[in-house]
Design an enzyme around this catalytic site. Structure first.
Site, PDB file in Angstrom:
ATOM      1  N   ARG A 118      13.730  45.538 -61.997  1.00  0.00           N
ATOM      2  CA  ARG A 118      13.938  45.283 -60.563  1.00  0.00           C
ATOM      3  C   ARG A 118      13.608  43.850 -60.146  1.00  0.00           C
ATOM      4  NH1 ARG A 118      12.062  50.515 -60.224  1.00  0.00           N
ATOM      5  NH2 ARG A 118      13.852  51.906 -60.096  1.00  0.00           N
ATOM      6  N   LYS A 140      22.570  32.296 -55.805  1.00  0.00           N
ATOM      7  CA  LYS A 140      23.674  33.204 -56.165  1.00  0.00           C
ATOM      8  C   LYS A 140      23.695  33.364 -57.673  1.00  0.00           C
ATOM      9  CE  LYS A 140      27.284  31.958 -53.027  1.00  0.00           C
ATOM     10  NZ  LYS A 140      28.726  31.732 -53.114  1.00  0.00           N
ATOM     11  N   GLU A 182      32.910  18.721 -58.278  1.00  0.00           N
ATOM     12  CA  GLU A 182      32.058  19.438 -57.320  1.00  0.00           C
ATOM     13  C   GLU A 182      31.280  18.437 -56.444  1.00  0.00           C
ATOM     14  OE1 GLU A 182      31.848  22.795 -56.873  1.00  0.00           O
ATOM     15  OE2 GLU A 182      32.373  23.741 -58.786  1.00  0.00           O
ATOM     16  N   LYS A 224      24.211  20.697 -50.784  1.00  0.00           N
ATOM     17  CA  LYS A 224      24.088  22.148 -50.996  1.00  0.00           C
ATOM     18  C   LYS A 224      22.808  22.670 -50.334  1.00  0.00           C
ATOM     19  CE  LYS A 224      24.605  26.132 -53.539  1.00  0.00           C
ATOM     20  NZ  LYS A 224      25.357  26.757 -54.578  1.00  0.00           N
ATOM     21  N   GLU A 234      25.634  33.397 -46.714  1.00  0.00           N
ATOM     22  CA  GLU A 234      27.090  33.242 -46.729  1.00  0.00           C
ATOM     23  C   GLU A 234      27.788  33.833 -45.520  1.00  0.00           C
ATOM     24  OE1 GLU A 234      30.794  33.371 -49.752  1.00  0.00           O
ATOM     25  OE2 GLU A 234      28.803  32.747 -50.260  1.00  0.00           O
ATOM     26  N   ARG A 238      28.049  28.703 -45.183  1.00  0.00           N
ATOM     27  CA  ARG A 238      27.961  28.633 -46.638  1.00  0.00           C
ATOM     28  C   ARG A 238      29.340  28.743 -47.294  1.00  0.00           C
ATOM     29  NH1 ARG A 238      23.339  30.828 -50.811  1.00  0.00           N
ATOM     30  NH2 ARG A 238      24.438  30.138 -52.645  1.00  0.00           N
ATOM     31  N   ASN A 242      32.944  26.764 -50.759  1.00  0.00           N
ATOM     32  CA  ASN A 242      34.047  27.279 -51.563  1.00  0.00           C
ATOM     33  C   ASN A 242      35.327  26.483 -51.387  1.00  0.00           C
ATOM     34  OD1 ASN A 242      32.908  29.610 -52.942  1.00  0.00           O
ATOM     35  ND2 ASN A 242      32.437  30.233 -50.861  1.00  0.00           N
ATOM     36  N   HIS A 245      37.985  26.400 -54.031  1.00  0.00           N
ATOM     37  CA  HIS A 245      37.690  27.494 -54.956  1.00  0.00           C
ATOM     38  C   HIS A 245      38.647  28.675 -54.833  1.00  0.00           C
ATOM     39  CE1 HIS A 245      34.132  25.233 -55.740  1.00  0.00           C
ATOM     40  NE2 HIS A 245      33.631  26.140 -56.561  1.00  0.00           N
ATOM     41  N   HIS A 249      39.689  29.505 -58.333  1.00  0.00           N
ATOM     42  CA  HIS A 249      39.367  30.761 -59.019  1.00  0.00           C
ATOM     43  C   HIS A 249      40.636  31.464 -59.488  1.00  0.00           C
ATOM     44  CE1 HIS A 249      35.108  31.255 -57.088  1.00  0.00           C
ATOM     45  NE2 HIS A 249      35.089  30.511 -58.173  1.00  0.00           N
ATOM     46  N   HIS A 262      35.466  25.103 -65.072  1.00  0.00           N
ATOM     47  CA  HIS A 262      35.375  25.502 -63.662  1.00  0.00           C
ATOM     48  C   HIS A 262      35.693  24.327 -62.708  1.00  0.00           C
ATOM     49  CE1 HIS A 262      34.007  27.404 -60.029  1.00  0.00           C
ATOM     50  NE2 HIS A 262      33.153  26.415 -59.840  1.00  0.00           N
TER      51      HIS A 262
HETATM   52  N1  NAD Z   1      25.796  30.415 -58.579  1.00  0.00           N
HETATM   53  C1  NAD Z   1      26.475  29.532 -57.879  1.00  0.00           C
HETATM   54  O1  NAD Z   1      26.203  29.271 -56.718  1.00  0.00           O
HETATM   55  C2  NAD Z   1      27.571  28.792 -58.574  1.00  0.00           C
HETATM   56  C3  NAD Z   1      28.085  27.645 -57.995  1.00  0.00           C
HETATM   57  C4  NAD Z   1      29.037  26.923 -58.712  1.00  0.00           C
HETATM   58  C5  NAD Z   1      29.471  27.363 -59.946  1.00  0.00           C
HETATM   59  N2  NAD Z   1      28.952  28.506 -60.474  1.00  0.00           N
HETATM   60  C6  NAD Z   1      29.368  28.986 -61.794  1.00  0.00           C
HETATM   61  O2  NAD Z   1      28.973  28.022 -62.762  1.00  0.00           O
HETATM   62  C7  NAD Z   1      29.829  28.141 -63.902  1.00  0.00           C
HETATM   63  C8  NAD Z   1      30.249  26.781 -64.360  1.00  0.00           C
HETATM   64  O3  NAD Z   1      29.129  26.048 -64.720  1.00  0.00           O
HETATM   65  P1  NAD Z   1      29.212  24.800 -65.712  1.00  0.00           P
HETATM   66  O4  NAD Z   1      30.328  23.945 -65.297  1.00  0.00           O
HETATM   67  O5  NAD Z   1      27.849  24.244 -65.773  1.00  0.00           O
HETATM   68  O6  NAD Z   1      29.713  25.463 -67.073  1.00  0.00           O
HETATM   69  P2  NAD Z   1      28.962  25.844 -68.439  1.00  0.00           P
HETATM   70  O7  NAD Z   1      27.641  26.402 -68.184  1.00  0.00           O
HETATM   71  O8  NAD Z   1      29.929  26.676 -69.205  1.00  0.00           O
HETATM   72  O9  NAD Z   1      28.810  24.456 -69.176  1.00  0.00           O
HETATM   73  C9  NAD Z   1      29.959  23.718 -69.548  1.00  0.00           C
HETATM   74  C10 NAD Z   1      29.944  23.398 -71.056  1.00  0.00           C
HETATM   75  O10 NAD Z   1      28.941  22.448 -71.336  1.00  0.00           O
HETATM   76  C11 NAD Z   1      28.058  22.894 -72.376  1.00  0.00           C
HETATM   77  N3  NAD Z   1      26.765  22.303 -72.037  1.00  0.00           N
HETATM   78  C12 NAD Z   1      25.969  22.600 -70.994  1.00  0.00           C
HETATM   79  N4  NAD Z   1      24.987  21.711 -70.879  1.00  0.00           N
HETATM   80  C13 NAD Z   1      25.150  20.823 -71.878  1.00  0.00           C
HETATM   81  C14 NAD Z   1      24.480  19.632 -72.268  1.00  0.00           C
HETATM   82  N5  NAD Z   1      23.485  19.122 -71.543  1.00  0.00           N
HETATM   83  N6  NAD Z   1      24.921  18.992 -73.368  1.00  0.00           N
HETATM   84  C15 NAD Z   1      25.990  19.439 -74.068  1.00  0.00           C
HETATM   85  N7  NAD Z   1      26.694  20.516 -73.722  1.00  0.00           N
HETATM   86  C16 NAD Z   1      26.267  21.204 -72.643  1.00  0.00           C
HETATM   87  C17 NAD Z   1      28.179  24.381 -72.343  1.00  0.00           C
HETATM   88  O11 NAD Z   1      27.949  24.904 -73.617  1.00  0.00           O
HETATM   89  C18 NAD Z   1      29.636  24.574 -71.927  1.00  0.00           C
HETATM   90  O12 NAD Z   1      30.468  24.502 -73.073  1.00  0.00           O
HETATM   91  C19 NAD Z   1      30.985  29.009 -63.465  1.00  0.00           C
HETATM   92  O13 NAD Z   1      30.846  30.278 -64.050  1.00  0.00           O
HETATM   93  C20 NAD Z   1      30.837  29.118 -61.952  1.00  0.00           C
HETATM   94  O14 NAD Z   1      31.311  30.328 -61.434  1.00  0.00           O
HETATM   95  C21 NAD Z   1      28.023  29.217 -59.810  1.00  0.00           C
HETATM   96 ZN    ZN Z   2      32.159  25.680 -58.073  1.00  0.00          ZN
END
Ligand code: NAD
Ligand code: ZN
Length: 361
Positions: A118, A140, A182, A224, A234, A238, A242, A245, A249, A262
């Site tokens: 939990r 999130k 972003e 942010k 949201e 908030r 997006n 997005h 998406h 992404h």
């Molecule tokens: N929770 C939220 O509010 C929120 C907001 C925006 C995006 N997201 C989510 O975040 C995700 C995208 O995140 P991302 O772009 O960080 O992708 P990711 O976590 O997949 O990282 C991108 C790539 O970089 C590699 N990597 C990460 N850090 C590294 C480093 N320092 N050195 C070498 N390689 C490294 C990873 O292995 C991956 O291949 C999506 O799923 C999206 O939906 C969530």
């Molecule tokens: Zn995003």
């Protein structure tokens, strides 16, 4: 080091940005006296940064859990695998999860921590630009279903975020650039000065000049933080995060999360939203061109080949921003200001898609 503070009705935590930010993680864990600490990361990240992370945090007795890289880890199967590892290694109610990773590990591990027994604490040490300025902040968490992205999740704020810009040095240039979309998004939705800062400093930003990185990340993360501080749950404000997005998406889903990173999908999504806003005469052409130019100068973006606008329109209905069958579009009216619009004709989306596919990205 620059520190920002998230302060909402239900949560408050610090975001530290700088090359000494990881030390805060160690200090925090010692203060909280967790029964055990689990560092959730990916093998590539751990190989490059594990030693330095342990040195900075002093978390030598923490247990390290590796998650396979890639969006496909953000799934129910990924949840089960990670939760089972926590059980096997005897994580209890007073354990904490420290995430050393990008948005994928962050969303997955944050989600698992939020439901494990939990809920146990999460500390985020983000390692991508996307994670440092966006996904690690705000609470999130979640995973994807094959049908649509981020469909299952919780709103569970981390206890601390520690963003060390140095870590971005090991990202592939493509993954790094993906995060910059972003940052540009944050400028377009709320902060014209950030937009122009990126535009004017593109060279040092692309080269990850250490003189500029703390400032860029703290600035973009600050957008942010301001949004989350005013609207954690949201409602309308908030939602502006997006921007780009809705179609972004859809592009990710249409290509089974394989073709675009992404941020790249968001890059295309912003170009499309930009055209739609211009066509609707909401956004002056001069502003539209500036946005387009900056996004294109961060390219190349993977092509849209083989994707049809009809496919995208069909996917829009599944977007979380779709309420009672109505898509909530976030469209810009000038750099630094966006508006939520519910009426966008499919023909307009199709036209924008045709126009944007011709851009030199
Ligand atoms: N929770 C939220 O509010 C929120 C907001 C925006 C995006 N997201 C989510 O975040 C995700 C995208 O995140 P991302 O772009 O960080 O992708 P990711 O976590 O997949 O990282 C991108 C790539 O970089 C590699 N990597 C990460 N850090 C590294 C480093 N320092 N050195 C070498 N390689 C490294 C990873 O292995 C991956 O291949 C999506 O799923 C999206 O939906 C969530
Ligand atoms: Zn995003």
């Amino acid at each position: 080091m620059i520190q920002l503070r998230v302060q909402t009705g239900t949560s408050s935590y610090t975001i530290s940005v700088g090359n000494r930010a990881w030390q805060e993680v160690g200090r925090f864990c010692r203060r909280e006296k967790y029964s055990s600490v689990f560092i959730v990361t990916e093998s590539r990240i751990w190989r490059a940064w594990g030693r330095k992370f342990l040195q900075a945090t002093g978390l030598h007795s923490a247990s390290v859990i590796l998650v396979p890289p890639g969006e496909r880890s953000k799934s129910l199967a990924g949840v089960k695998a990670l939760a089972q590892k926590l059980v096997k290694r005897r994580a209890d109610r007073e354990s904490a999860v420290v995430v050393l990773g990008g948005g994928v590990v962050g969303d997955l591990a944050g989600f698992v921590a939020s439901i494990y027994m939990r809920g146990i604490d999460t500390i985020q040490a983000p390692t991508t630009m996307v994670a440092q300025i966006d996904s690690a902040i705000g609470g999130k968490t979640g995973v994807n279903l094959p049908e649509a992205k981020n469909m299952l999740g919780t709103l569970t704020p981390p206890r601390l975020v520690a963003a060390n810009p140095e870590v971005l040095g090991s990202l592939s240039p493509r993954a790094y650039r993906s995060g910059l979309y972003e940052a540009v998004k944050h400028g377009i939705i709320q902060d014209p000065r950030l937009f122009h800062f990126i535009r004017e400093n593109l060279k040092p930003i692309l080269a990850q000049d250490p003189k500029i990185m703390d400032r860029l990340i703290a600035w973009a993360a600050g957008v942010k933080v301001r949004v989350v501080n005013r609207d954690e749950r949201e409602s309308d404000l908030r939602r502006i995060l997006n921007f780009g997005h809705t179609l972004g998406h859809a592009l990710e889903a249409a290509t089974h999360y394989r073709r675009f990173l992404h941020g790249e999908a968001v890059g295309w999504g912003m170009l499309l939203a930009n055209r739609i806003a211009e066509e609707k005469k909401m956004l002056p052409p001069t502003e539209a061109r500036k946005i387009e130019e900056l996004i294109c100068s961060l390219g190349p973006l993977p092509s849209l080949q083989g994707i049809t606008s009809r496919q995208l329109v069909a996917l829009l209905g599944r977007d979380k921003k779709t309420v009672r069958g109505v898509v909530h579009w976030i469209l810009s009216e000038r750099i630094g200001s966006v508006r939520i619009v519910t009426r966008v004709a499919n023909t307009l989306i199709e036209k924008a898609f045709r126009d944007v596919a011709r851009l030199p990205v």
